[in-house]
Enzyme design. Structure first.
Site, PDB file in Angstrom:
ATOM      1  N   SER A 136       6.000  -8.263 -10.033  1.00 59.07           N
ATOM      2  CA  SER A 136       5.538  -6.924 -10.419  1.00 59.07           C
ATOM      3  C   SER A 136       6.462  -5.884  -9.812  1.00 59.07           C
ATOM      4  O   SER A 136       7.160  -6.148  -8.825  1.00 59.07           O
ATOM      5  CB  SER A 136       4.107  -6.709  -9.912  1.00 59.07           C
ATOM      6  OG  SER A 136       3.708  -5.357 -10.007  1.00 59.07           O
ATOM      7  N   TYR A 149      -2.887  -6.607  -3.561  1.00 57.98           N
ATOM      8  CA  TYR A 149      -2.007  -7.071  -4.639  1.00 57.98           C
ATOM      9  C   TYR A 149      -0.542  -6.948  -4.236  1.00 57.98           C
ATOM     10  O   TYR A 149       0.258  -7.865  -4.461  1.00 57.98           O
ATOM     11  CB  TYR A 149      -2.294  -6.249  -5.892  1.00 57.98           C
ATOM     12  CG  TYR A 149      -1.578  -6.705  -7.140  1.00 57.98           C
ATOM     13  CD1 TYR A 149      -2.047  -7.782  -7.873  1.00 57.98           C
ATOM     14  CD2 TYR A 149      -0.442  -6.037  -7.605  1.00 57.98           C
ATOM     15  CE1 TYR A 149      -1.413  -8.194  -9.034  1.00 57.98           C
ATOM     16  CE2 TYR A 149       0.196  -6.437  -8.762  1.00 57.98           C
ATOM     17  CZ  TYR A 149      -0.289  -7.522  -9.473  1.00 57.98           C
ATOM     18  OH  TYR A 149       0.343  -7.927 -10.621  1.00 57.98           O
TER      19      TYR A 149
END
Length: 279
Positions: A136, A149
């Site tokens: 990501s 995350y």
């Protein structure tokens, strides 16, 4: 049967689009999802779907073995896509919330990766295959409310970088795909984790939750992010990573990822913090 690939997290979003896109490109796709009912729902779409929950070691073993059986003992590629978010201020995150998200976003993916490497090593004198990790933009830079995350994606980036160095003497390519904002259900799917772990009403940041994160989770979840792209943008980069004779170590997807990658290399930390805080 052509080349085959095992993909995790295919019930929606990036994994769902990748499964359909790769099938259309001629790959035999072993598409997996955590919940058996999702597999049943999607099986009618012409894909090979079966359960694989990356947070469950027994499910990992069963799912991986089924992929090998369907591929007649061969596995050409693994796309580790499964992940979820657990939003909240970092000071409010219980340790068990971190344990839960790391089990899915890192430990389960690592288990699948090592299993795939053993199979790929046996497929040629120098091994052959491709392992692609879906990271990501948040594996490059941090962002408020996303500490759990971000931690898993930074860990995945580091582990994958070392694995790439170590596998350089084999024919197994280790690749990172790093999407920014992509149309998916990740925000919607993060709500149960937020409600389970974050006691925001008793947090010293209650006012900030009310003015920021709660709006984002509950009121604006259907509004697209700036620069958001469809999941097919990730599939396009995935196809290149799978078919290029000499694939790149990293594939950026969306403008924010390119900006974050450049900023991380060039800007001093305090300036990067100020810019990141604006987003």
């Amino acid at each position: 049967m052509g080349k085959n690939i095992l993909i995790t997290g295919c019930s929606s979003g990036i994994g769902y689009d990748a499964a359909h896109g790769l099938k259309a490109a001629g790959w035999t796709v072993f598409a997996t999802c955590r919940r058996p009912e999702d597999c049943e729902r999607l099986r009618g779409e012409g894909l090979i779907f079966f359960p694989l929950d990356v947070s469950d070691p027994a499910s990992i073993e069963a799912g991986f073995n089924e992929a090998l059986a369907r591929g007649r003992g061969r596995l050409d590629a693994l796309y580790n896509n499964a992940a979820f978010a657990s939003p909240g201020a970092t000071e409010d995150l219980p340790a068990d919330a971190l344990r839960e998200i790391f089990e899915t976003n890192l430990f389960g993916l690592h288990d699948l990766t090592t299993r795939a490497i053993r199979v790929m090593r046996a497929q040629g004198d120098n091994g052959e295959g491709r392992i692609i990790q879906c990271s990501s933009v948040l594996g490059l830079v941090g962002a408020r409310w996303r500490g759990a995350y971000v931690a898993t994606k930074h860990a995945l980036e580091g582990l994958t970088d070392v694995l790439r160095l170590e596998m350089a003497d084999t024919g197994i390519h280790i690749i990172l795909v790093e999407p920014g904002p992509i149309t998916s259900k990740i925000r919607e799917n993060s709500i149960p984790h937020f409600e389970r772990w974050i006691d925001w009403e008793n947090s010293p940041r209650r006012a900030q939750y009310e003015s920021s994160l709660l709006n984002r989770l509950y009121k604006s979840k259907e509004a697209p992010d700036r620069f958001e792209l469809p999941a097919s943008a990730v599939t396009e980069k995935l196809l290149h990573a799978l078919t290029a004779p000499n694939p790149r170590p990293r594939y950026y997807v969306t403008t924010p990822t390119y900006i974050a990658g450049l900023a991380r290399r060039l800007l001093p930390t305090r300036l990067l913090d100020k810019i990141t805080a604006l987003g």
